[in-house]
Design a protein around this motif. Sequence first.
Motif, PDB file in Angstrom:
ATOM      1  N   LEU A  84       0.822  -1.204   0.000  1.00 47.65           N
ATOM      2  CA  LEU A  84       0.000   0.000   0.000  1.00 47.65           C
ATOM      3  C   LEU A  84       0.856   1.253   0.000  1.00 47.65           C
ATOM      4  O   LEU A  84       1.928   1.294   0.611  1.00 47.65           O
ATOM      5  CB  LEU A  84      -0.921   0.020   1.231  1.00 47.65           C
ATOM      6  N   ASP A  85       0.355   2.262  -0.659  1.00 47.55           N
ATOM      7  CA  ASP A  85       1.008   3.556  -0.644  1.00 47.55           C
ATOM      8  C   ASP A  85       0.956   4.136   0.766  1.00 47.55           C
ATOM      9  O   ASP A  85       0.154   3.716   1.606  1.00 47.55           O
ATOM     10  CB  ASP A  85       0.302   4.493  -1.627  1.00 47.55           C
ATOM     11  N   ALA A  86       1.814   5.113   1.036  1.00 49.33           N
ATOM     12  CA  ALA A  86       1.808   5.752   2.352  1.00 49.33           C
ATOM     13  C   ALA A  86       0.454   6.403   2.611  1.00 49.33           C
ATOM     14  O   ALA A  86      -0.160   6.955   1.699  1.00 49.33           O
ATOM     15  CB  ALA A  86       2.909   6.797   2.429  1.00 49.33           C
ATOM     16  N   PRO A  87      -0.030   6.339   3.836  1.00 45.83           N
ATOM     17  CA  PRO A  87      -1.328   6.941   4.149  1.00 45.83           C
ATOM     18  C   PRO A  87      -1.269   8.456   4.102  1.00 45.83           C
ATOM     19  O   PRO A  87      -0.192   9.061   4.156  1.00 45.83           O
ATOM     20  CB  PRO A  87      -1.619   6.438   5.571  1.00 45.83           C
ATOM     21  N   GLU A  88      -2.436   9.079   3.998  1.00 51.92           N
ATOM     22  CA  GLU A  88      -2.487  10.534   3.943  1.00 51.92           C
ATOM     23  C   GLU A  88      -2.002  11.162   5.242  1.00 51.92           C
ATOM     24  O   GLU A  88      -1.403  12.245   5.225  1.00 51.92           O
ATOM     25  CB  GLU A  88      -3.922  10.984   3.650  1.00 51.92           C
ATOM     26  N   ILE A  89      -2.276  10.505   6.375  1.00 49.20           N
ATOM     27  CA  ILE A  89      -1.829  11.020   7.669  1.00 49.20           C
ATOM     28  C   ILE A  89      -0.518  10.342   8.040  1.00 49.20           C
ATOM     29  O   ILE A  89      -0.447   9.116   8.135  1.00 49.20           O
ATOM     30  CB  ILE A  89      -2.892  10.754   8.752  1.00 49.20           C
ATOM     31  N   ASP A  90       0.518  11.132   8.251  1.00 49.60           N
ATOM     32  CA  ASP A  90       1.838  10.607   8.587  1.00 49.60           C
ATOM     33  C   ASP A  90       1.879  10.225  10.069  1.00 49.60           C
ATOM     34  O   ASP A  90       1.745  11.090  10.943  1.00 49.60           O
ATOM     35  CB  ASP A  90       2.898  11.664   8.285  1.00 49.60           C
ATOM     36  N   LEU A  91       2.068   8.939  10.341  1.00 49.25           N
ATOM     37  CA  LEU A  91       2.125   8.454  11.712  1.00 49.25           C
ATOM     38  C   LEU A  91       3.538   8.041  12.108  1.00 49.25           C
ATOM     39  O   LEU A  91       3.724   7.360  13.116  1.00 49.25           O
ATOM     40  CB  LEU A  91       1.176   7.257  11.882  1.00 49.25           C
ATOM     41  N   ALA A 123       4.601   8.534  15.665  1.00 48.74           N
ATOM     42  CA  ALA A 123       3.814   7.885  16.717  1.00 48.74           C
ATOM     43  C   ALA A 123       4.673   6.880  17.481  1.00 48.74           C
ATOM     44  O   ALA A 123       5.676   6.379  16.980  1.00 48.74           O
ATOM     45  CB  ALA A 123       2.602   7.185  16.112  1.00 48.74           C
ATOM     46  N   SER A 124       4.258   6.576  18.695  1.00 45.36           N
ATOM     47  CA  SER A 124       5.017   5.627  19.510  1.00 45.36           C
ATOM     48  C   SER A 124       4.856   4.191  19.019  1.00 45.36           C
ATOM     49  O   SER A 124       5.701   3.343  19.291  1.00 45.36           O
ATOM     50  CB  SER A 124       4.563   5.712  20.977  1.00 45.36           C
ATOM     51  N   HIS A 125       3.769   3.923  18.301  1.00 43.64           N
ATOM     52  CA  HIS A 125       3.518   2.575  17.794  1.00 43.64           C
ATOM     53  C   HIS A 125       4.091   2.422  16.383  1.00 43.64           C
ATOM     54  O   HIS A 125       4.332   3.415  15.682  1.00 43.64           O
ATOM     55  CB  HIS A 125       2.022   2.284  17.796  1.00 43.64           C
ATOM     56  N   PRO A 126       4.308   1.203  15.914  1.00 45.31           N
ATOM     57  CA  PRO A 126       4.776   0.987  14.537  1.00 45.31           C
ATOM     58  C   PRO A 126       3.768   1.550  13.534  1.00 45.31           C
ATOM     59  O   PRO A 126       2.560   1.565  13.783  1.00 45.31           O
ATOM     60  CB  PRO A 126       4.869  -0.538  14.429  1.00 45.31           C
ATOM     61  N   ARG A 174      -0.376  -0.732   7.373  1.00 46.25           N
ATOM     62  CA  ARG A 174      -1.287   0.270   7.922  1.00 46.25           C
ATOM     63  C   ARG A 174      -1.310   0.164   9.440  1.00 46.25           C
ATOM     64  O   ARG A 174      -1.327  -0.929  10.005  1.00 46.25           O
ATOM     65  CB  ARG A 174      -2.721   0.069   7.409  1.00 46.25           C
ATOM     66  N   ALA A 175      -1.316   1.323  10.091  1.00 43.89           N
ATOM     67  CA  ALA A 175      -1.628   1.424  11.515  1.00 43.89           C
ATOM     68  C   ALA A 175      -2.912   2.229  11.611  1.00 43.89           C
ATOM     69  O   ALA A 175      -2.992   3.345  11.084  1.00 43.89           O
ATOM     70  CB  ALA A 175      -0.498   2.121  12.263  1.00 43.89           C
TER      71      ALA A 175
END
Length: 226
Positions: free
Chosen positions: A34-41, A44-47, A203-204
């Motif tokens: 999958l392409d990178a999501p619109e919201i950059d995470l 974040a502390s999680h993967p 995805r997260a």
Amino acid sequence: MKRRGYLSAVATTSAVATAGCLYGVPVIGSETVLDAPEIDLSAASHPSHGDELPTLSFPDPLLGEVVSTERFEGERALLLTFIYTNCPDGMCPALTLRLRRAQEIATADGYSDDSAFLATTFDPERDTADVLRNYATERGIDLDAGNWHFLRPESYEEGVETLEGKFGLVIEKAESEVYDDLEYVFPHYNLILLVNDRGIVERAYPNGATVDIDRVITDFKAVVSA
């Protein structure tokens, strides 16, 4: 049998584009599907997208053996979440529902053997094998499919150490002041992780209890089918 290759990726891309979605788009030649999501995470502390999934290895009390995420590398894509069965306000059942619906679609569409669904409890004191088995029945989980695992740390302390150290999820018991039938409750960590069969996070979903179910299913199917 894996359904890999360029044609399957193109077919998935076309289906998503037709639906007008901005998610579930395979990226040819990338470490992720999958392409990178619109919201950059990434902060974040999680993967999050593109990270290697930390190894998670806990007993599956229904299977009677230790299950590690490493066993699925090269074999299955994963949906992974964190729950406790005494969750009083519906968040953990909502997380479970999203994995269960993805399991149903995997069975219906013929990619059950390429999929795994892992629900890790952070309340091993109450979430015994019998409790988890009853929870599966109540939630409509198909344990006979062989692709669903409840993971249960040996102790609360082990769960706290592992989930905080590897997944950035701070687990802490809180005295139950609202629910008379519960001695303690936990803050909610509504995280769902989608991981490809190379052990890379695709995805997260930090709002996993409320994320659109069809979105999770579409993303998961794209990853499995690529």
